[in-house]
Write an enzyme that holds these catalytic residues in place. Structure first.
Site, mmCIF file in Angstrom:
data_model
loop_
_atom_site.group_PDB
_atom_site.id
_atom_site.type_symbol
_atom_site.label_atom_id
_atom_site.label_comp_id
_atom_site.label_asym_id
_atom_site.label_seq_id
_atom_site.Cartn_x
_atom_site.Cartn_y
_atom_site.Cartn_z
ATOM 1 N N HIS A 112 0.820 -1.221 0.000
ATOM 2 C CA HIS A 112 0.000 0.000 0.000
ATOM 3 C C HIS A 112 0.854 1.272 0.000
ATOM 4 O O HIS A 112 0.308 2.371 0.068
ATOM 5 C CB HIS A 112 -0.942 0.014 1.202
ATOM 6 C CG HIS A 112 -1.975 -1.070 1.163
ATOM 7 N ND1 HIS A 112 -2.841 -1.228 0.095
ATOM 8 C CD2 HIS A 112 -2.281 -2.059 2.046
ATOM 9 C CE1 HIS A 112 -3.642 -2.272 0.331
ATOM 10 N NE2 HIS A 112 -3.314 -2.798 1.495
ATOM 11 N N ASP A 152 -2.752 -10.509 -2.747
ATOM 12 C CA ASP A 152 -3.302 -10.099 -1.452
ATOM 13 C C ASP A 152 -4.791 -9.758 -1.637
ATOM 14 O O ASP A 152 -5.217 -9.373 -2.722
ATOM 15 C CB ASP A 152 -2.533 -8.857 -0.984
ATOM 16 C CG ASP A 152 -2.866 -8.450 0.436
ATOM 17 O OD1 ASP A 152 -2.095 -8.791 1.341
ATOM 18 O OD2 ASP A 152 -3.906 -7.766 0.631
ATOM 19 N N HIS A 154 -6.309 -7.285 -0.549
ATOM 20 C CA HIS A 154 -6.481 -5.837 -0.740
ATOM 21 C C HIS A 154 -5.832 -5.399 -2.051
ATOM 22 O O HIS A 154 -4.795 -5.944 -2.449
ATOM 23 C CB HIS A 154 -5.847 -5.071 0.412
ATOM 24 C CG HIS A 154 -6.447 -5.397 1.749
ATOM 25 N ND1 HIS A 154 -5.939 -6.380 2.559
ATOM 26 C CD2 HIS A 154 -7.511 -4.875 2.401
ATOM 27 C CE1 HIS A 154 -6.664 -6.447 3.668
ATOM 28 N NE2 HIS A 154 -7.640 -5.544 3.597
ATOM 29 N N ASP A 241 -4.467 -12.881 3.041
ATOM 30 C CA ASP A 241 -5.716 -12.484 3.683
ATOM 31 C C ASP A 241 -6.951 -12.810 2.844
ATOM 32 O O ASP A 241 -8.056 -12.404 3.172
ATOM 33 C CB ASP A 241 -5.686 -11.005 4.083
ATOM 34 C CG ASP A 241 -5.019 -10.130 3.048
ATOM 35 O OD1 ASP A 241 -4.791 -10.609 1.918
ATOM 36 O OD2 ASP A 241 -4.721 -8.960 3.354
HETATM 37 ZN ZN ZN Z 1 -4.070 -7.268 2.468
#
Ligand code: ZN
Ligand code: ZN
Lengths: 447, 576
Positions: A112, A152, A154, A241
């Site tokens: 991120h 991931d 996200h 995740d």
């Molecule tokens: Zn993540």
């Protein structure tokens, strides 16, 4: 005597003495049970799996991928340098031929983290994959074509930001639909800047996606694209995740699914990203992933509470995934037919304006980016960025900076214009700091 | 107090008698593999004349019994019952022995996930007996966190049959993780237990043959000792005690017992490099390796390289560079000076009068041939050999440290501020040490010491060794459970909220003391905490408990031999 199909280098660094804060998901305990599992399985004794020690990333290595405000040492701790340094070692091991594949199983994560860094967002401060990629291009050749596949849950918004306009990089992010999860981006229409249009690919997956859906997208979309892009190196940013037990997401992937994904993707380098089901998922996912990477039988690497019913993917989810994949296949095939003027306009400069929230540090950044359209190179860029502590601008003191970026393979004209811009911005006195990042010449200046 | 140390080696059985910190007698007899008691007794006889005490004599024995049994594959046929649960498939492990897989599983925190099935155990037992298995090993994954399955299977076995000579349970051998190593360690332990029992019988007979022998201890791979009775349950720990005895001998005899040192034992075929940090020996990270089996047996770290007095000396002439010498890793055989046919480093030492053994003329002839191939005279060629040997030795020492320093660490503080393990002193032993250690010391800019070359340094080491034992305490306050696998203990934590690091340490020390007591250690001062870690357990933003892991150890100490007494040195016959 090696007993694995592929020789694997493992960079395991659980940072048992570091946490964002005591109760934060990114805390000392995160990789404890993963260590217990790996040790108990005896995976480090397997001839063909070898453990290595990370190094500490230097300012220059970090500055190749980031503009840290006000400076590298002001925004990161040693833990970040070690995670980035470990990723660099993972790359060196593969590129020098010491191992066939490597796995940087370390924390904190990085995907991120954008190019401009005012602080931490989504538990990330600096981008481990991006720092690794720039190290690779510096050390082993600027013409290397590199694919990053981020699995991931996200959206890998930071990695996307850093390589948005980079023709040497293919960035594919598979993640839970941004309408239902942080950071709320990663839609199929985010396709890259004018110099790398179509090389940013976002695969938003509906909540409830399981092994079946994830592997469907990999088989029918990711692998064919990789086949066509022909990267010299495949990096898997392996967040864990998507797992059915993860507390932060709503996906249904299993340890076996991750192992199958690894086997299908055949990545050269794997870097851990998120994943916060530290007991129910990580020990089994990491063991399965390591086995798959080495080419060993992973069929018995399974969660204790696994059951067919628990992870079954609903037919509706399957349908949605097929639709998205179909759409993205079409978009990939026709990417060169798109009239870029329609997307980016006819002006010599393409401007984008963004607000970026740093949830971990509660910082709001407002950013204007200008990309020069150049027919000889990917074009130099300038970024104006103001950031303040507090949810909205005005709560704290705003720091205004400007950054001038000279890309890889920059033409003479672009480099000269960028340098002139740097001096002009410096003279203007409007900015707290002005940065020049010339990655190919390895020059990083700050006024 | 008198202590007799006896090292039963492959060729010779060495004996040494120490009184307090003085060596008062040494002796040697050939080992009789057909009658170990006979030769052990004979070795003891050579030193007993010097024993003038009235208190019973303490006897420390280092034997190659287990090592040889394993290396030669002469252990009892052993069946292994394993509860692997999910994870790596056992078929991928290349264990080198068959395993009966049973269902059931325990997770990383020691929670039972699935129970065992009695009829599967029975079926495995039937198969084992059908195949004529004499010993049994029962091993579960994560059994060091919860031994219940192993204990349940043992109970089922005992109910069904009394026919197995020995049963080993994995968790009792080590509190460390590593299921494949636990399997191998348990398999080997069960296999050698039968022979060990016979050996212990023999030693007990030796004790009652009218001699004033008191306690008997056996030497272990970690340089410590264990009692005879303990060796019945854990015979595998006596493997590789010979090399450990030599190293303990060096530690007992050196003038530099404190601080950092590298200990180099130069033999005929190989050189062993060991490391001492802050006066303590460095251990293998996980355990000893024997006959291709990786085990959890605690062992002193030693890096063995193919470089010694009898190594092959070759001239390598690459197409694109100057010729150079390469020594080892193969053994050439007996040095020319001693009647061999090939040139060796020993011959170079003889030519330069650094060693006075064998026939100088034969050594000169051999070195002359080598010199001819290199375009050098005899002395120059001999010097080149000595110089090259030293270079290779120094490089290997350097590589050993690079290896140790690159061993993974898992905390930022250890990564950024690594422990200083670099040596300040170079300690040499073995025949060729006189020649090479001063040169290597000079090249490395280190103080050096060559230990007087006792024939019986290993026997002295055995005599000077003290008991060692370790316990691993794992406490999980969220589960309210403490385990100490080595002590077969799994119990509840009362008032989990109040259980902290201080309590965990105190409890670990207590268990170590209890273990120490069985070994005859009375002072708590000998017990130290070697490793500890603790983690806050957070679930859903709330702290729900803590995990503690403490490893407490009875320190591996060695009696200092301050006066070398009447040890017979090898100066007269430099020998590998
Ligand atoms: Zn993540
Ligand atoms: Zn240009």
């Amino acid at each position: 005597m090696q007993t694995t199909k592929h020789k694997v280098g493992l960079l395991f660094f659980p940072a048992f003495d570091w946490a964002i804060s005591p109760d934060h998901p990114e805390r000392e305990e995160r990789l404890l049970y993963t260590r217990d599992q790996i040790m108990e399985e005896g995976l480090l004794d397997v001839p063909g799996i070898e453990e290595f020690r990370p190094e500490v990333a230097t300012d220059v290595q970090i500055n190749r991928a980031h503009v840290c405000v006000p400076s590298v040492s002001n925004v990161i701790t040693e833990s970040h340098r070690i995670a980035a340094g470990g990723s660099i070692v993972a790359a060196d091991l593969v590129l020098t031929g010491k191992v066939d594949r490597s796995f940087a199983l370390l924390r904190p994560p990085g995907h991120h983290a954008n190019r401009i860094v005012h602080g931490s967002r989504g538990f990330c401060t600096i981008n481990n994959e991006a720092i690794m990629v720039e190290h690779i291009r510096h050390t082993y050749g600027k013409n290397l074509r590199i694919a990053i596949v981020d699995t991931d849950a996200h959206h890998a918004d930071g990695t996307q930001d850093i390589f948005y306009n980079d023709p040497g990089i293919l960035h594919i992010s598979l993640h839970q639909d941004g309408r239902t999860l942080y950071p709320g981006t990663g839609f199929i229409n985010e396709r890259g800047g004018p110099a790398a249009y179509g090389q940013t690919i976002n695969v938003p997956l509906p909540p409830g996606t399981g092994d079946e859906g994830l592997l469907y997208a990999v088989r029918n979309l990711v692998l064919p694209i990789l086949e066509e892009f022909k990267p010299d190196l495949i990096i898997n940013a392996a967040g864990q995740d998507n797992h059915y037990t993860d507390p932060l997401t709503n996906m249904n992937v299993t340890a076996r699914g991750y192992a199958q994904l690894t086997e299908l993707l055949s990545p050269d380098i794997v870097v851990l990203e998120g994943g916060y089901s530290i007991e129910g998922a990580l020990p089994y996912v990491n063991a399965g992933l390591l086995l798959a990477l080495a080419g060993l039988d992973y069929s018995a690497a399974r969660e204790p509470d696994w059951s067919e019913d628990r992870v079954r993917q609903s037919p509706r989810v399957t349908e949605t995934i097929k639709e998205i994949v179909g759409q993205l296949q079409e978009m990939w095939h026709t990417r060169q037919d798109v009239d870029l003027a329609e997307v980016f306009g006819n002006a010599p400069i393409f401007k984008r304006h963004r607000r970026i929230y740093y949830d971990t540090d509660n910082i709001m950044e407002e950013q204007v980016e200008e990309i020069r359209m150049c027919s000889s190179c990917s074009g130099w860029r300038s970024i104006y960025s103001g950031a303040a502590q507090g949810v909205s601008l005005g709560l704290g003191r705003t720091t205004m900076i400007a950054a001038v970026l000279v890309p890889w393979h920059a033409c003479t004209k672009c480099r000269a214009e960028a340098e002139a811009k740097f001096q002009e911005a410096e003279r203007s006195g409007r900015f707290r700091h002005v940065y020049l990042q010339d990655v190919e010449r390895d020059i990083y200046r700050r006024s | 107090m008198y202590i007799a140390g006896i090292d039963v080696g492959g060729t010779n059985t060495d004996a040494a008698l120490i009184k307090d910190d003085v060596v008062v007698a040494t002796g040697k007899v050939p080992t009789r593999h057909d009658d170990l008691v006979e030769s052990t007794e004979a070795a003891l006889e050579t030193i007993l004349a010097a024993y003038q005490g009235s208190a019973p004599l303490e006897l420390h024995l280092s034997t190659t019994l287990s090592t040889n049994t394993i290396v030669e594959g002469r252990g009892d046929p052993t069946a292994v019952l394993a509860v692997p649960g999910p994870g790596m498939r056992i078929e991928e492990l290349n264990l080198g022995f068959p395993v009966h897989i049973l269902s059931g599983s325990v997770d990383h925190r020691g929670r039972e996930v699935a129970g065992i099935t009695a009829h599967e155990v029975q079926a495995a037992l039937d198969a084992a007996q059908e195949a004529g298995m004499a010993a049994l090993a029962i091993v579960g994954k994560f059994s060091h966190r919860n031994p219940t399955h192993e204990l349940q299977i043992e109970a089922l076995v005992k109910e069904a049959t009394q026919k197995f000579r020995h049963i080993t349970l994995g968790h009792r051998l080590s509190g460390r993780p590593n299921f494949p190593r636990r399997l191998a360690t348990s398999y080997l332990n069960a296999g050698v237990a039968g022979q060990q029992a016979l050996f212990v019988e023999m030693v007990k007979r030796l004790m009652i043959r009218g001699r004033n022998i008191g306690k008997v201890f056996l030497l272990k791979a970690d340089g410590g000792t264990m009692t005879l009775d303990d060796s019945l349950a854990r015979p595998v720990e006596t493997i590789l005690s010979g090399p450990a005895a030599s190293l303990m001998g060096a530690q007992a005899l050196t003038e530099h017992p404190e601080g950092n040192a590298v200990i180099v034992d130069i033999g005929g075929t190989t050189t062993d490099i060991s490391v001492q940090v802050a006066g303590e020996p460095v251990f293998e990270r996980q355990g000893a390796e024997i006959a291709g089996h990786k085990t959890l047996v605690p062992a002193l770290f030693a890096r063995s390289i193919g470089l010694g007095g009898d190594s092959e000396v070759r001239v390598i002439s690459p197409k694109d560079g100057p010729s150079r010498l390469q020594i080892g890793p193969k053994r050439a055989g007996t040095p020319a000076a001693l009647g061999g046919s090939k040139v060796t480093p020993t011959d170079a030492a003889v030519v330069l009068e650094l060693a006075r053994i064998g026939d100088v003329n034969r050594a000169r002839e051999a070195i002359a041939d080598l010199g001819a191939a290199m375009g050098l005279g005899i002395e120059a060629a001999a010097e080149a050999v000595i110089e090259r040997f030293t270079q290779q030795l120094v490089q290997e020492i350097e590589d050993t440290y690079t290896y140790l320093e690159s061993r993974p660490v898992y905390t930022i503080s250890e990564l950024l501020a690594p422990l200083d393990i670099r040596p300040r002193v170079l300690i040499g032993l073995g025949g060729p040490a006189e020649v090479f250690i001063p040169l290597a010391g000079k090249a490395m800019d280190l103080t050096w010491e060559v230990l007087p070359c006792y024939k019986e340094a290993n026997a002295i080491g055995a005599a000077a060794s003290r008991p060692t034992a370790a316990v691993t305490l794992h406490a999980d306050t969220a589960l309210g459970r403490v385990t100490v696998p080595e002590m077969d203990y799994m119990g509840e934590i009362r008032r989990a909220m109040l259980f902290d690091m201080k309590k965990a340490r105190a409890e670990a020390m207590e268990w170590a003391a209890r273990k120490g007591e069985s070994l005859g250690i009375t002072s708590l001062g000998d017990i130290a905490i070697m490793e500890e870690e603790s983690f806050n357990m957070v679930r859903g933003f709330h702290t729900v408990g803590r995990i503690f892991m403490i490893r407490a150890q009875v320190r591996p100490e060695v009696r200092r031999i301050t006066e070398r007494g009447k040890g017979e040195t090898l100066d007269a016959d430099y020998q590998a």
